[in-house]
Write a protein that holds these residues in place. Sequence first.
Motif, PDB file in Angstrom:
ATOM      1  N   GLU A   1       0.823  -1.209   0.000  1.00 48.86           N
ATOM      2  CA  GLU A   1       0.000   0.000   0.000  1.00 48.86           C
ATOM      3  C   GLU A   1       0.857   1.258   0.000  1.00 48.86           C
ATOM      4  O   GLU A   1       0.624   2.177  -0.778  1.00 48.86           O
ATOM      5  N   LEU A   2       1.862   1.306   0.880  1.00 46.12           N
ATOM      6  CA  LEU A   2       2.725   2.489   0.923  1.00 46.12           C
ATOM      7  C   LEU A   2       3.522   2.622  -0.367  1.00 46.12           C
ATOM      8  O   LEU A   2       3.703   3.732  -0.876  1.00 46.12           O
ATOM      9  N   GLY A   3       3.990   1.511  -0.918  1.00 48.58           N
ATOM     10  CA  GLY A   3       4.711   1.570  -2.187  1.00 48.58           C
ATOM     11  C   GLY A   3       3.854   2.169  -3.286  1.00 48.58           C
ATOM     12  O   GLY A   3       4.322   2.986  -4.084  1.00 48.58           O
ATOM     13  N   GLU A   4       2.594   1.790  -3.319  1.00 52.38           N
ATOM     14  CA  GLU A   4       1.696   2.329  -4.353  1.00 52.38           C
ATOM     15  C   GLU A   4       1.364   3.796  -4.087  1.00 52.38           C
ATOM     16  O   GLU A   4       1.288   4.593  -5.024  1.00 52.38           O
ATOM     17  N   ILE A   5       1.178   4.180  -2.831  1.00 53.63           N
ATOM     18  CA  ILE A   5       0.946   5.600  -2.501  1.00 53.63           C
ATOM     19  C   ILE A   5       2.136   6.429  -2.975  1.00 53.63           C
ATOM     20  O   ILE A   5       1.970   7.480  -3.596  1.00 53.63           O
ATOM     21  N   THR A   6       3.336   5.935  -2.687  1.00 52.37           N
ATOM     22  CA  THR A   6       4.549   6.672  -3.068  1.00 52.37           C
ATOM     23  C   THR A   6       4.673   6.761  -4.583  1.00 52.37           C
ATOM     24  O   THR A   6       4.908   7.842  -5.139  1.00 52.37           O
ATOM     25  N   ALA A   7       4.496   5.652  -5.264  1.00 54.49           N
ATOM     26  CA  ALA A   7       4.594   5.637  -6.729  1.00 54.49           C
ATOM     27  C   ALA A   7       3.555   6.557  -7.354  1.00 54.49           C
ATOM     28  O   ALA A   7       3.876   7.348  -8.255  1.00 54.49           O
ATOM     29  N   GLN A   8       2.322   6.483  -6.885  1.00 54.15           N
ATOM     30  CA  GLN A   8       1.261   7.310  -7.460  1.00 54.15           C
ATOM     31  C   GLN A   8       1.484   8.795  -7.171  1.00 54.15           C
ATOM     32  O   GLN A   8       1.193   9.640  -8.014  1.00 54.15           O
ATOM     33  N   ALA A   9       2.006   9.124  -5.999  1.00 51.26           N
ATOM     34  CA  ALA A   9       2.295  10.525  -5.696  1.00 51.26           C
ATOM     35  C   ALA A   9       3.316  11.079  -6.690  1.00 51.26           C
ATOM     36  O   ALA A   9       3.134  12.170  -7.237  1.00 51.26           O
ATOM     37  N   TYR A  10       4.359  10.329  -6.959  1.00 47.40           N
ATOM     38  CA  TYR A  10       5.381  10.779  -7.904  1.00 47.40           C
ATOM     39  C   TYR A  10       4.830  10.827  -9.336  1.00 47.40           C
ATOM     40  O   TYR A  10       5.107  11.767 -10.076  1.00 47.40           O
ATOM     41  N   LEU A  11       4.050   9.831  -9.712  1.00 48.97           N
ATOM     42  CA  LEU A  11       3.478   9.800 -11.068  1.00 48.97           C
ATOM     43  C   LEU A  11       2.475  10.935 -11.279  1.00 48.97           C
ATOM     44  O   LEU A  11       2.564  11.686 -12.261  1.00 48.97           O
ATOM     45  N   LEU A  12       1.521  11.068 -10.371  1.00 48.03           N
ATOM     46  CA  LEU A  12       0.463  12.067 -10.534  1.00 48.03           C
ATOM     47  C   LEU A  12       0.975  13.494 -10.419  1.00 48.03           C
ATOM     48  O   LEU A  12       0.383  14.409 -10.987  1.00 48.03           O
ATOM     49  N   ASP A  13       2.068  13.678  -9.687  1.00 46.75           N
ATOM     50  CA  ASP A  13       2.654  15.018  -9.577  1.00 46.75           C
ATOM     51  C   ASP A  13       3.643  15.308 -10.701  1.00 46.75           C
ATOM     52  O   ASP A  13       4.286  16.350 -10.711  1.00 46.75           O
ATOM     53  N   GLY A  14       3.802  14.378 -11.636  1.00 43.86           N
ATOM     54  CA  GLY A  14       4.689  14.588 -12.775  1.00 43.86           C
ATOM     55  C   GLY A  14       6.157  14.613 -12.408  1.00 43.86           C
ATOM     56  O   GLY A  14       6.954  15.295 -13.054  1.00 43.86           O
ATOM     57  N   LEU A  15       6.547  13.843 -11.402  1.00 45.74           N
ATOM     58  CA  LEU A  15       7.920  13.879 -10.910  1.00 45.74           C
ATOM     59  C   LEU A  15       8.836  12.838 -11.537  1.00 45.74           C
ATOM     60  O   LEU A  15      10.024  12.807 -11.244  1.00 45.74           O
ATOM     61  N   LEU A  16       8.278  11.980 -12.380  1.00 47.56           N
ATOM     62  CA  LEU A  16       9.080  10.951 -13.038  1.00 47.56           C
ATOM     63  C   LEU A  16       9.178  11.283 -14.523  1.00 47.56           C
ATOM     64  O   LEU A  16       8.186  11.238 -15.242  1.00 47.56           O
ATOM     65  N   ASP A  17      10.370  11.616 -14.960  1.00 44.58           N
ATOM     66  CA  ASP A  17      10.569  12.049 -16.343  1.00 44.58           C
ATOM     67  C   ASP A  17      10.142  11.011 -17.365  1.00 44.58           C
ATOM     68  O   ASP A  17       9.736  11.356 -18.463  1.00 44.58           O
ATOM     69  N   PHE A  18      10.231   9.745 -16.998  1.00 44.17           N
ATOM     70  CA  PHE A  18       9.911   8.692 -17.956  1.00 44.17           C
ATOM     71  C   PHE A  18       8.597   7.991 -17.621  1.00 44.17           C
ATOM     72  O   PHE A  18       8.360   6.858 -18.037  1.00 44.17           O
ATOM     73  N   LYS A  19       7.769   8.660 -16.814  1.00 44.03           N
ATOM     74  CA  LYS A  19       6.426   8.171 -16.453  1.00 44.03           C
ATOM     75  C   LYS A  19       6.465   6.715 -15.985  1.00 44.03           C
ATOM     76  O   LYS A  19       7.293   6.353 -15.192  1.00 44.03           O
ATOM     77  N   GLU A  20       5.569   5.894 -16.492  1.00 43.01           N
ATOM     78  CA  GLU A  20       5.460   4.494 -16.066  1.00 43.01           C
ATOM     79  C   GLU A  20       6.706   3.666 -16.389  1.00 43.01           C
ATOM     80  O   GLU A  20       6.933   2.623 -15.782  1.00 43.01           O
ATOM     81  N   SER A  21       7.516   4.118 -17.332  1.00 44.42           N
ATOM     82  CA  SER A  21       8.714   3.354 -17.681  1.00 44.42           C
ATOM     83  C   SER A  21       9.952   3.835 -16.908  1.00 44.42           C
ATOM     84  O   SER A  21      11.053   3.334 -17.127  1.00 44.42           O
ATOM     85  N   ASP A  22       9.773   4.781 -15.993  1.00 41.61           N
ATOM     86  CA  ASP A  22      10.890   5.312 -15.215  1.00 41.61           C
ATOM     87  C   ASP A  22      11.442   4.224 -14.298  1.00 41.61           C
ATOM     88  O   ASP A  22      10.693   3.597 -13.539  1.00 41.61           O
TER      89      ASP A  22
END
Length: 168
Positions: free
Chosen positions: A15-36
């Motif tokens: 659950e925490l892993g998904e919260i963390t991943a989604q926070a970074y994804l939804l805030d546009g913090l991963l330059d390579f999106k889902e493939s980062d």
Amino acid sequence: MDIVIRPVEPGEYGELGEITAQAYLLDGLLDFKESDGYLGELRDVAKRAAAAEVLVATEHGAVLGGVTFVPGPGPMADLAGPGETEIRMLAVARAGRGRGAGEALVRACVDRARATGGCRRIVLSTQRTMRSAHRIYERLGFTRTPERDWNPLPDLDDIMLLTYELTL
């Protein structure tokens, strides 16, 4: 508000892993999106918990977010040197934002750093666009340390992480 900060439990890793991943994804913090490649690191709470202390913010039993407190140099430290602890991967679910969970998590890390023998300062890296986090850090007395700014992907010129520290 009854936000409780405590160590993450193994049953909450996913659950925490998904919260963390989604926070970074939804805030546009991963330059390579889902493939980062960093997305896997964000989701791997078990790995972080084996090498550092992972804390969660909960309210009425629901996980709102988490942070990784690195007690000194080691496998989870990006910046921390001798006499330093580090804060990494602070993330709060969108539904939990604006309620003090992020600040409570940072305060818990400050308390842990003060209780760590020989610790003189806390360090952290952040992205330019993480303005809400910057406000928390500055409100709690952290200052910018531009001389420590760094690029985790040197082959890409536009990925520079800003650094902050709090002298204890």
